[in-house]
Motif scaffolding. Structure first.
Motif, PDB file in Angstrom:
ATOM      1  N   MET A 148      83.848-123.431  -9.102  1.00 29.41           N
ATOM      2  CA  MET A 148      83.985-123.859  -7.718  1.00 29.41           C
ATOM      3  C   MET A 148      82.596-123.985  -7.086  1.00 29.41           C
ATOM      4  N   SER A 149      82.548-124.026  -5.762  1.00 32.40           N
ATOM      5  CA  SER A 149      81.297-124.339  -5.077  1.00 32.40           C
ATOM      6  C   SER A 149      80.607-123.121  -4.471  1.00 32.40           C
ATOM      7  N   GLU A 150      79.283-123.300  -4.277  1.00 39.07           N
ATOM      8  CA  GLU A 150      78.454-122.301  -3.596  1.00 39.07           C
ATOM      9  C   GLU A 150      78.378-122.744  -2.140  1.00 39.07           C
ATOM     10  N   ILE A 151      78.878-121.894  -1.231  1.00 39.89           N
ATOM     11  CA  ILE A 151      78.962-122.266   0.179  1.00 39.89           C
ATOM     12  C   ILE A 151      78.203-121.261   1.038  1.00 39.89           C
ATOM     13  N   LEU A 152      77.367-121.792   1.935  1.00 37.93           N
ATOM     14  CA  LEU A 152      76.631-120.974   2.892  1.00 37.93           C
ATOM     15  C   LEU A 152      77.324-121.125   4.242  1.00 37.93           C
ATOM     16  N   VAL A 153      77.582-120.000   4.918  1.00 41.94           N
ATOM     17  CA  VAL A 153      78.215-120.033   6.230  1.00 41.94           C
ATOM     18  C   VAL A 153      77.282-119.346   7.224  1.00 41.94           C
ATOM     19  N   LEU A 154      76.963-120.040   8.310  1.00 46.82           N
ATOM     20  CA  LEU A 154      76.084-119.506   9.349  1.00 46.82           C
ATOM     21  C   LEU A 154      76.772-119.610  10.708  1.00 46.82           C
ATOM     22  N   ASP A 155      76.980-118.444  11.322  1.00 48.62           N
ATOM     23  CA  ASP A 155      77.551-118.393  12.672  1.00 48.62           C
ATOM     24  C   ASP A 155      76.971-117.139  13.316  1.00 48.62           C
ATOM     25  N   ASP A 156      76.695-117.175  14.607  1.00 53.70           N
ATOM     26  CA  ASP A 156      76.145-115.989  15.267  1.00 53.70           C
ATOM     27  C   ASP A 156      77.217-114.921  15.508  1.00 53.70           C
ATOM     28  N   VAL A 157      78.476-115.263  15.280  1.00 50.52           N
ATOM     29  CA  VAL A 157      79.573-114.307  15.447  1.00 50.52           C
ATOM     30  C   VAL A 157      80.008-113.801  14.066  1.00 50.52           C
ATOM     31  N   LEU A 158      79.812-112.512  13.834  1.00 53.82           N
ATOM     32  CA  LEU A 158      80.125-111.918  12.532  1.00 53.82           C
ATOM     33  C   LEU A 158      81.583-112.141  12.133  1.00 53.82           C
ATOM     34  N   ASP A 159      82.514-111.972  13.068  1.00 52.12           N
ATOM     35  CA  ASP A 159      83.939-112.169  12.755  1.00 52.12           C
ATOM     36  C   ASP A 159      84.222-113.579  12.247  1.00 52.12           C
ATOM     37  N   ALA A 160      83.503-114.564  12.782  1.00 54.91           N
ATOM     38  CA  ALA A 160      83.703-115.955  12.355  1.00 54.91           C
ATOM     39  C   ALA A 160      83.276-116.150  10.911  1.00 54.91           C
ATOM     40  N   VAL A 161      82.113-115.592  10.513  1.00 54.71           N
ATOM     41  CA  VAL A 161      81.678-115.773   9.123  1.00 54.71           C
ATOM     42  C   VAL A 161      82.598-115.016   8.166  1.00 54.71           C
ATOM     43  N   ILE A 162      83.099-113.860   8.600  1.00 56.43           N
ATOM     44  CA  ILE A 162      84.024-113.088   7.760  1.00 56.43           C
ATOM     45  C   ILE A 162      85.319-113.871   7.551  1.00 56.43           C
ATOM     46  N   LEU A 163      85.836-114.488   8.622  1.00 58.54           N
ATOM     47  CA  LEU A 163      87.064-115.285   8.524  1.00 58.54           C
ATOM     48  C   LEU A 163      86.880-116.462   7.566  1.00 58.54           C
ATOM     49  N   VAL A 164      85.785-117.223   7.738  1.00 54.98           N
ATOM     50  CA  VAL A 164      85.534-118.380   6.866  1.00 54.98           C
ATOM     51  C   VAL A 164      85.382-117.911   5.425  1.00 54.98           C
ATOM     52  N   LYS A 165      84.676-116.809   5.212  1.00 55.51           N
ATOM     53  CA  LYS A 165      84.496-116.289   3.847  1.00 55.51           C
ATOM     54  C   LYS A 165      85.845-115.942   3.214  1.00 55.51           C
ATOM     55  N   LYS A 166      86.711-115.269   3.968  1.00 58.28           N
ATOM     56  CA  LYS A 166      88.038-114.906   3.442  1.00 58.28           C
ATOM     57  C   LYS A 166      88.820-116.147   3.027  1.00 58.28           C
ATOM     58  N   ILE A 167      88.853-117.138   3.911  1.00 58.03           N
ATOM     59  CA  ILE A 167      89.620-118.362   3.638  1.00 58.03           C
ATOM     60  C   ILE A 167      89.090-119.058   2.384  1.00 58.03           C
ATOM     61  N   LEU A 168      87.765-119.230   2.298  1.00 55.03           N
ATOM     62  CA  LEU A 168      87.193-120.020   1.202  1.00 55.03           C
ATOM     63  C   LEU A 168      87.078-119.246  -0.107  1.00 55.03           C
ATOM     64  N   THR A 169      86.952-117.928  -0.038  1.00 54.89           N
ATOM     65  CA  THR A 169      86.916-117.116  -1.261  1.00 54.89           C
ATOM     66  C   THR A 169      88.279-117.189  -1.955  1.00 54.89           C
ATOM     67  N   ARG A 170      89.351-117.208  -1.154  1.00 54.61           N
ATOM     68  CA  ARG A 170      90.707-117.336  -1.721  1.00 54.61           C
ATOM     69  C   ARG A 170      90.885-118.673  -2.445  1.00 54.61           C
TER      70      ARG A 170
END
Length: 119
Positions: free
Chosen positions: A1-23
């Protein structure tokens, strides 16, 4: 799969995106600081960057410009809670492939990531 970088100043937002895309099977690297994200992207291969437009020190547009200088082929999706035509146009002119509006919709994010990576 792909290597994805997520940048957001809100920690909860990066955690949410990571959960969705890691699955989905992607490897996701999360950042809340612009300089750290840019430094990481300069040293590691990244297929896709997901960037919030409103950050702490820089705008997501400025980070997009920096990432494109480091890695012109990097694919980018912009996130925003404040969508405007100007910002969308600027992001797309600088090479962003898509635009997602917050709050993040799981299905929309998955579809847009799949679309952008397939290009």
């Amino acid at each position: 799969m792909s290597e994805i970088l997520v940048l957001d100043d809100v920690l909860d937002a990066v955690i949410l995106v990571k959960k969705i895309l890691t699955r989905q099977g992607h490897t996701v690297y999360t950042f809340t600081e612009e300089e750290e994200a840019i430094r990481y992207a300069g040293k590691n291969p990244i297929d896709l960057a997901i960037l919030d437009i409103k950050l702490k020190k820089m705008s997501g547009i400025q980070v997009l410009e920096q990432l494109k200088k480091l890695s012109p082929e990097i694919k980018v999706i912009m996130l925003t809670g404040y969508p405007t035509i100007e910002t969308a146009r600027e992001a797309i002119e600088l090479g962003a492939g898509e635009y997602c509006v917050k709050p993040i919709d799981k299905t929309e994010l998955e579809e847009k990531v799949a679309e952008v990576l397939a290009r």
